[in-house]
Each structure stands twice: as C-alpha cells, then as structure tokens.
Design an enzyme around this catalytic site. Structure first.
Site, mmCIF file in Angstrom:
data_model
loop_
_atom_site.group_PDB
_atom_site.id
_atom_site.type_symbol
_atom_site.label_atom_id
_atom_site.label_comp_id
_atom_site.label_asym_id
_atom_site.label_seq_id
_atom_site.Cartn_x
_atom_site.Cartn_y
_atom_site.Cartn_z
ATOM 1 N N ASP A 404 -2.167 -0.786 -3.654
ATOM 2 C CA ASP A 404 -1.683 -1.948 -2.545
ATOM 3 C C ASP A 404 -2.908 -2.309 -1.687
ATOM 4 O O ASP A 404 -3.281 -1.535 -0.790
ATOM 5 C CB ASP A 404 -0.711 -1.351 -1.697
ATOM 6 C CG ASP A 404 0.108 -2.350 -0.761
ATOM 7 O OD1 ASP A 404 -0.715 -3.201 -0.508
ATOM 8 O OD2 ASP A 404 1.315 -2.179 -0.598
ATOM 9 N N HIS A 405 -3.422 -3.550 -1.699
ATOM 10 C CA HIS A 405 -4.648 -3.953 -0.927
ATOM 11 C C HIS A 405 -4.271 -4.018 0.664
ATOM 12 O O HIS A 405 -5.127 -4.073 1.351
ATOM 13 C CB HIS A 405 -5.069 -5.293 -1.499
ATOM 14 C CG HIS A 405 -6.587 -5.586 -1.230
ATOM 15 N ND1 HIS A 405 -7.269 -5.136 -0.409
ATOM 16 C CD2 HIS A 405 -7.389 -6.083 -2.094
ATOM 17 C CE1 HIS A 405 -8.648 -5.144 -0.425
ATOM 18 N NE2 HIS A 405 -8.564 -5.955 -1.416
ATOM 19 N N ARG A 406 -3.051 -4.054 0.874
ATOM 20 C CA ARG A 406 -2.685 -3.756 2.438
ATOM 21 C C ARG A 406 -3.070 -2.599 2.879
ATOM 22 O O ARG A 406 -3.280 -2.200 4.119
ATOM 23 C CB ARG A 406 -1.260 -4.159 2.661
ATOM 24 C CG ARG A 406 -0.858 -5.537 2.323
ATOM 25 C CD ARG A 406 0.647 -5.702 2.272
ATOM 26 N NE ARG A 406 1.587 -4.653 1.348
ATOM 27 C CZ ARG A 406 2.544 -4.754 1.205
ATOM 28 N NH1 ARG A 406 3.325 -5.409 1.953
ATOM 29 N NH2 ARG A 406 3.121 -3.765 0.288
#
Ligand code: CAO
Length: 432
Positions: A404-406
C-alpha cells in the site's frame, strides 16, 4: 377574460437589495396561486416569493444574481380576471416554506381561467420545484435536486422525495451488480449491458457465497488501495534441498514440510525487520495514523471448490516450521471442507498467496485490507544461472510483493523483498 399583470416583490419586511438566488419560472410556464416564483436570500434565511395568482408567465424581468427590494418587478403574468388577487400572499421564509408548500400542493387550483396554449417544455428544461429548505437539504446531502422526482402536485419535491432518493441510491450501491453498473461511485462508464445470447449459447450459474463475499472485498481493496507490486527472484536451491531432506528423514506420521511453511517463517522474520509492513492505517481524532502490530498473524490464500478463502495462522512468530506446516495443512483441509469459522479467518496482519503448486511466473496479488502488504509466490523453476565461470542449474522462485503506497514506499518494499530473498536463499540467516 384575462389580463396581463405585473408581479412585484411584495413586502419583505426590513430587507432591501436581497440577492435573487434562483428564478423558478420562465416565460410560458403556468403557475398556480402561491407557487414560488423566485428565491431570495438574506444573511439570515432564504425565502420564496410566491405567485399572487394563477396564470401564465409572459416575461421574466429578473435573473439570478439581481438584487431586489419591495416593489421590484419580477415578471408579467397573464391571469384570469377572477384570479387577480386582492392581496398578495406572504413571502415564506425557509423555516416555514416546506410545510406551506405541502399544504398548498394539496389545494385545488383556483378559478376557471383556461390558460392559452403554451409551447411544450421538455423535461430537461423544467426546473425542479422545491422550497429553499428542501433545496438546501438536498445540497447538504450532495444530491443534484434535478434528479429527484417530486411527488407533490406539479412535481414539487418534498423532504420525503429526497429521503426516498437517498434510500434508493443506497440500496443500489449495496447490490453488487448495481455497484458495478454505477461505476462504484467513481463516475465511471456504466458496465456494458450485453445480451450474450445474441452471440451464442450461454448458461447462467449463481456465484457461491464465498465468491460473493470475497468479490466485494477484493473490489473494495483494489479500488481503494494504491497498490504497487515489486518483483524479485530468489535462488532457493539450497532451501528446497533442505526441505526435501527433512521430508525424507521423516517417518510414517512425519510432518510434511512445505515451501509455504518456510515462506511464512521467512515472511515473519522480514516483518519483524520492517514493522511498517505489519501494520494497518487508522484514524485518530480525524488524523491518519499507522497502527503497528506487535503480533504476527499470517494469512494464506487457500483455493477451495467454492472460492478463495484466507485462513490465518496465529502468532506465527512463536511457531517452528514444522508446526506452521501442520497448521497450514489443517487449515487448508478445513477450508476445502467449508469448515473454517470466523476465528480462523480474522486478525491477519500479512498474507502469503502461493500459486507455486499450480504454476505461473508471476501475478499481482490484491492486498487483503486492512493489511498493507501481501506476498505472491509462483512456481520455482530450474534456470541456468551464471556463477562467474559457467551456467549452473539453480532453482529460482519468483516473488511478488504488493504494498500500500500510502504506508510504505518503493525503496522500503525493495529492501523488504531483498531481506526476504536473502533469508530464503540461505535459511541459516533466520537465526541471526
Ligand atoms: N514452486 C514449485 N513447486 C511448488 C511450489 C513452488 N513455489 N510450492 C509448492 N510446490 C509444489 C510442492 O513441492 C508440491 O509438490 P509435490 O506434490 O510434488 O510434493 C506441490 O506443489 C503442492 O505443494 P504443497 O502441498 O506444499 O501445497 P502448497 O503449499 O503449494 O499449497 C495451498 C497449499 C493451501 C496454498 C494451496 O492448496 C492453495 O490453495 N493454493 C492456491 C492459493 C491461491 O489461490 N492463491 C491465489 C490467490 S489470488 O486469487
């Protein structure tokens, strides 16, 4: 008999120069007695100016944004002589407009005036009729009032109509097929509605319960998580030799050491080294936070005749490879028999999805929210690897890590995979 009357802004109390926020009629419209002609807004409230009689709008003298006071000309109205009012109806402020509107809508139209023929008006040209409070209510809910069908006389929109519209929209969103049809609320093109029988014979089969549930979860996760997948290839020649040796050593009731158990063990050690991969996004006091878990419950994707399920091995960090292999086998059996309970499938912090026993060279696993990463594994193959002097046959295992790039970034994901690969390439490192 009819006559043309100029309709002016009636007594609006102490207010002067009020902005017109909406003109509700246009030339050719037929209006009933008391029907709102325009909406004014003071700094305290908005108010409807009602028609003093029934008739046909001949010309409108004002437009949105104009400022008006008592006596300003609004429009000219062709009215039956009988209908010309002795007194003007009071302006309705937004606190009472709604109830008055409902009462008015149930009243019979007045007079015997037969309006002259007016040009036909298409539905899209018609401005929805609603009191200011109803318009504000719709705005608060983010609803385009033009989409709401009014149930009161003359198509006037009531509070119940807005609520009915919202209820219907929610029901539609709760229905998987409709969710797709409406572009998952992302303003996408509608799902293609194809009659497949035009092209050939078809058979309709209901989706299993598991497929319905996992499909809804996967769609949400795919749409809501900014996924990135990193790939790595790892030389597991030594590890596979060790695994085979362990299995050969075992007696009749011995544990079957599986590659999945080694992968889970190595994944846990890597998660311990990179804690942000063993986390979930959270929210505290409106601020996003990261919830780092100090437990390691590892899910693994299991293929069953009814669809994909993800049983979870609890406290995998406290278990040896033999126990992990045994628990995986038990949970996989339970999954195939449809006997997994909710406790077997909840609380996961990271997932391993292995297609290695089946095949493939790589895939993009979908993160199992609220986890933040998932490891995909495909089939190991013997490949020629250059050792500096010659090509030697080595067993190479493809890994794919979706994250998850967040929560994490590409550099962290690459380091995570490097660490995992190093452990799998030389399992002794796990003891370091
Ligand atoms: N590369 C090469 N061979 C592999 C391998 C790999 N990465 N992983 C397993 N194998 C081989 C094993 O050596 C074994 O071979 P033998 O039968 O000759 O001993 C065979 O494949 C079966 O392996 P296994 O018993 O260890 O089982 P598994 O770990 O492969 O699978 C489970 C267990 C539950 C993961 C599996 O049954 C399953 O359901 N896999 C599908 C998961 C899935 O659907 N993922 C996709 C999710 S996205 O839709």
């Amino acid at each position: 008999m009819s006559e043309i009357r100029e309709i002016q802004v009636p007594d609006i109390g102490d207010f002067k120069d009020l902005p017109v926020i909406e003109v509700l009629v246009k030339p050719g419209d037929s209006v009933a007695f008391d029907e709102p002609l325009l909406t004014l807004e003071s700094d305290k409230a908005s108010m409807d100016v009602p028609s003093p009689g029934a008739g046909i709008v001949v010309a409108v003298a004002i437009k949105e944004g104009d400022r008006v006071s008592k006596g300003s000309l609004i429009l000219t109205l062709q009215m039956a002589v009988d209908d010309v009012p002795a007194a003007e109806p009071p302006v309705k402020s937004d606190a009472v407009a709604e109830t008055v509107a409902s009462a008015k809508d149930s009243a019979a139209p007045s007079g015997a005036f037969q309006p002259p023929a007016v040009p036909e008006v298409s539905v899209s040209d018609v401005k929805p009729r609603a009191s200011p409070s109803i318009r504000r209510y719709a705005r608060t809910l983010g609803i385009d009032i033009a989409r709401v069908k009014g149930s009161a006389k003359g198509g006037r929109i009531l509070r119940e109509d807005i609520e009915g519209y919202v209820k219907n929209a929610l029901v539609r969103l709760d229905t998987p097929g409709q969710r797709a049809e409406h572009g998952a609320g992302l303003n996408l093109l509608p799902w293609p509605d194809v009659d497949f029988t035009r092209f050939g014979t078809i058979e309709k089969v209901a989706l299993s319960r598991i497929k319905k549930i996992s499909g809804a979860n996967l769609s949400r996760n795919w749409v809501m998580i900014p996924h990135v997948t990193n790939h790595e290839e790892v030389d597991i020649t030594e590890l596979e030799a060790f695994r085979v040796q362990l299995n050969q050593e075992g007696g009749k009731d011995a544990i079957k050491y599986t590659m999945l158990a080694f992968l889970i063990k190595a994944a846990v050690a890597t998660l311990q080294a990179f804690p942000s991969f063993n986390s979930s996004l959270g929210n505290e006091d409106g601020e996003p936070i990261l919830i780092l878990k100090q437990y390691f419950h590892i899910g693994f994707a299991a293929d069953t005749p009814n669809g994909l399920v993800v049983p979870v091995i609890r406290d995998a960090d406290q278990k040896g490879i033999g126990q992990l292999a045994t628990e995986c086998a038990e949970l996989a059996r339970k999954a195939r028999d449809g006997k997994l309970g909710p406790a077997d499938m909840t609380g996961g912090t990271f997932t391993v999805s292995s297609l290695g026993g089946i095949g493939g060279t790589g895939f993009t696993p979908i993160i199992n929210a609220p986890e933040v990463a998932i490891l995909g594994v495909t089939r190991a193959q013997i490949r020629p690897v250059w050792d500096g002097n010659a090509f030697v046959p080595r067993l190479i295992l493809p890994l794919a890590l979706s994250w998850d790039h967040r929560v994490v970034d590409g550099a962290a994901a690459a380091r995570f995979l490097q660490h995992l690969a190093a452990l799998l390439a030389d399992f002794r490192r796990i003891a370091l």
